[in-house]
Scaffold this active site. Structure first.
Site: not given
Length: 638
Positions: A285, A438, A476
């Site tokens: 990620c 995040h 995401h």
């Protein structure tokens, strides 16, 4: 040792597309803070999205729907605002992908004959398996048909349909097809996103690519781009792996186009014709920040003068969702119902960073930025939207679980804040900085990331540190996630509005936020602008990264000190025409004219015309030569 002066990597272009819309011109950012905009900005944003979604069209002189009815900006808001809102950001997965209530799969069954008799059926000879199984008894029937008798029965797979528990995703605006804007035949969706996103970023500069290319040596360009999940749809590795099981054939394109390096390769080969440096880094990620760090270091050291950096991801497939759901990582229908004590799930609020949550929401996106060294930006009059001063990457050390968080993110955050403090000063870090967290929307992340941020804030004397989490709006997008953080930060610099975490009712009790300010509504900083934003990413496997991004007013102050007011005054004059060209592109794109850069089979290099000597290499079609007059960088050792 003498002090080495680094070149500053400045952001001169940005673009892409995600669930909030087009990134260039701050359109996607403005969708996130729509309710905090003034009337003109809000209506312009809604109108551009309505065009992008195919609800209306425009030639620049009013808007029309498919039936020819004309609308003003006010009427666009009145008639189409609801559809725009419903068709953007995180929402229930739409049937253009698949039916989440009846997703196709194959069920294994054991077929037996009735009443303990042998199983028999007829079929065409050409459909017989190769070789015919030993227990199949065949009886010719004529006309190239046979009767098959099976004493032991048959193991078979039959089409079935079942519910997928994770039913939401951050999807591109409803009705927008990236592949329709260029010749995208056989391209996997993530590759389509890469082409459209990188083209948007390049054109957003307001400087023609050829002008940029003529100003530097051909090998002083770098492209840093990837897709962490490769291309797993039908046109990529997904189709490659499924073909035999489905009784189909592998195409000649599925294997090469499925590679996770393809975004960089396509930008080089079909968008900008680069012969310079190329890189395709992945770090789960944190992949965008991995690519960004490589570009920043190469620009700072002088290895490249211009970089195209970004990631594209298209993970809304049944297989990828199954994979993350089986890990327990995604927000599912049952978990959301239990969390809210309701039978009616609000899929718009499935992503809830730092709130009472139950998993992340997957998303598709493409985010790209164009970086230049400060000298090139000044020379060309580029419009500077910010600068990336540092990106830090650290692993977690020994781990019990590959997916668990660890020590690495403490290191990256502390180093990023310390590095920014060295540039802008302690006061700026304490009172004029923020964090793009995040914020993945998992129970573990909300605790661990808040603990890290709170401890760093305490260490550097920060109180009420503003924390935003764009995944609340767009989900995401895996490798592109930090690109979405960066683009949103550029919007914060421009408009002075920090997006609130508007999908939660309150911050969860186990979030350690004594020194953090996690706003539930948009937070205005117009009168107290930020100097620096920290982008934070925590990836599977211990792939932690944090970047420091400087505001454009800070960058301009730094440039004035380096070059003097006379040079900067001339730069500002050149910048006016660049801004006008960028505005012209934005206006055209808002009318649906994306003008995607895609040069297939054009301007090929005739290798017979390449000339070289001991001092350089000259390529046909490139103004400047590649320099071969190297010096010994290890002179003190030889």
């Amino acid at each position: 040792m003498s002090h080495v002066v680094s070149r500053l990597p400045v952001i001169v272009g940005f673009g892409g597309v995600n669930a909030a819309g087009r990134s260039s011109g701050h359109h996607g950012y403005r969708r996130m803070v729509l309710e905090s905009l003034d009337a003109q900005e809000r209506q312009d944003t809604l109108a551009a999205l309505a065009v992008m979604m195919g609800l209306v069209s425009t030639d620049g002189d009013g808007y029309r729907d498919a039936e020819g009815t004309c609308y003003s900006l006010d009427e666009i808001e009145q008639h189409f605002a609801g559809q725009v809102r419903d068709g953007t950001l995180v929402r229930r997965i739409e049937r253009t992908f698949f039916d989440v209530d009846a997703a196709h799969w194959q069920k294994s069954v054991n077929l037996q004959g009735a009443d303990d008799q042998a199983l028999s059926f007829e079929m065409a000879e050409r459909d017989l398996p190769e070789p015919v199984p030993a227990d199949w008894q065949l009886e010719p029937l004529g006309e190239r048909r046979v009767k098959v008798t099976l004493v032991q029965g048959l193991e078979a797979k039959v089409d079935s349909y079942r519910d997928i528990p994770a039913k939401s995703a951050g999807q591109l605006p409803r009705g927008f097809d990236p592949g329709a804007h260029y010749n995208s035949r056989f391209h996997p969706r993530a590759l389509q996103l890469a082409v459209v996103g990188a083209s948007d970023a390049i054109q957003s500069m307001g400087i023609a690519w050829q002008q940029v290319a003529d100003a530097i040596e051909p090998d002083q360009v770098g492209v840093y781009a990837s897709s962490v999940m490769s291309q797993l749809d039908e046109n990529g590795l997904g189709g490659l792996l499924q073909s035999r099981l489905k009784g189909g054939r592998v195409s000649a394109k599925q294997c090469p186009l499925g590679l996770n390096t393809m975004p960089a390769d396509f930008i080089n080969a079909y968008l900008i014709g680069s012969v310079g440096h190329t890189s395709a880094l992945t770090g789960a990620c944190a992949s965008f920040l991995y690519n960004l760090r490589a570009a920043v270091e190469d620009i700072a050291s002088g290895k490249v003068r211009l970089a195209v950096v970004g990631n594209a991801e298209a993970p809304i497939t049944q297989e990828i969702i199954d994979g993350y759901a089986t890990m327990g990582a995604l927000a599912s229908e049952d978990k959301l119902k239990k969390l809210d004590d309701t039978e009616q799930v609000d899929w718009r609020r499935s992503s809830r960073p730092f709130g009472d949550n139950c998993g992340f929401t997957i998303a598709e996106a493409s985010q790209y930025v164009v970086l230049m060294d400060d000298a090139l930006a000044v020379e060309l009059g580029a419009d500077i939207h910010g600068a990336v001063s540092d990106v830090f990457i650290n692993a977690d050390g020994f781990k019990k679980s590959i997916s668990a968080p660890g020590a690495g993110n403490y290191i990256t955050m502390a180093k990023a804040v310390a590095a920014a403090r060295a540039i802008v000063g302690e006061e700026s870090v304490r009172t004029r900085s923020m964090v793009q967290a995040h914020g993945s929307s998992t129970p573990q992340n909300r605790v661990t990331e808040s603990e890290i941020l709170d401890q760093v804030a305490r260490t550097f004397g920060i109180e009420q540190w503003p924390v935003s989490a764009v995944k609340a709006f767009v989900g995401h997008s895996l490798s592109a996630a930090s690109g979405e953080q960066l683009v949103a930060s550029l919007g914060v610099f421009k408009y002075g509005i920090i997006p609130g975490v508007k999908t939660i009712d309150r911050v969860a009790d186990d979030v350690l936020g004594e020194r953090l300010h996690i706003p539930l509504k948009d937070l205005e900083r117009r009168n107290d602008p930020l100097d620096v934003v920290f982008l934070n990413s925590k990836g599977f496997g211990g792939n932690n990264a944090t970047a420091s991004v400087l505001a454009p007013h800070v960058v301009e102050r730094m440039l004035a000190k380096r070059y003097g007011e006379q040079v900067i005054g001339a730069y500002r004059e050149r910048r006016e025409s660049v801004r006008a060209q960028a505005a012209a592109y934005d206006k055209a794109a808002s009318r649906g004219e994306f003008r995607v850069l895609y040069h297939f089979g054009e301007n090929l290099i005739d290798e017979r015309q390449i000339e070289m000597d001991g001092q350089g290499v000259r390529l046909p079609g490139y103004r400047q030569p590649i320099n071969l007059a190297f010096t010994n960088r290890f002179a003190d050792m030889t």
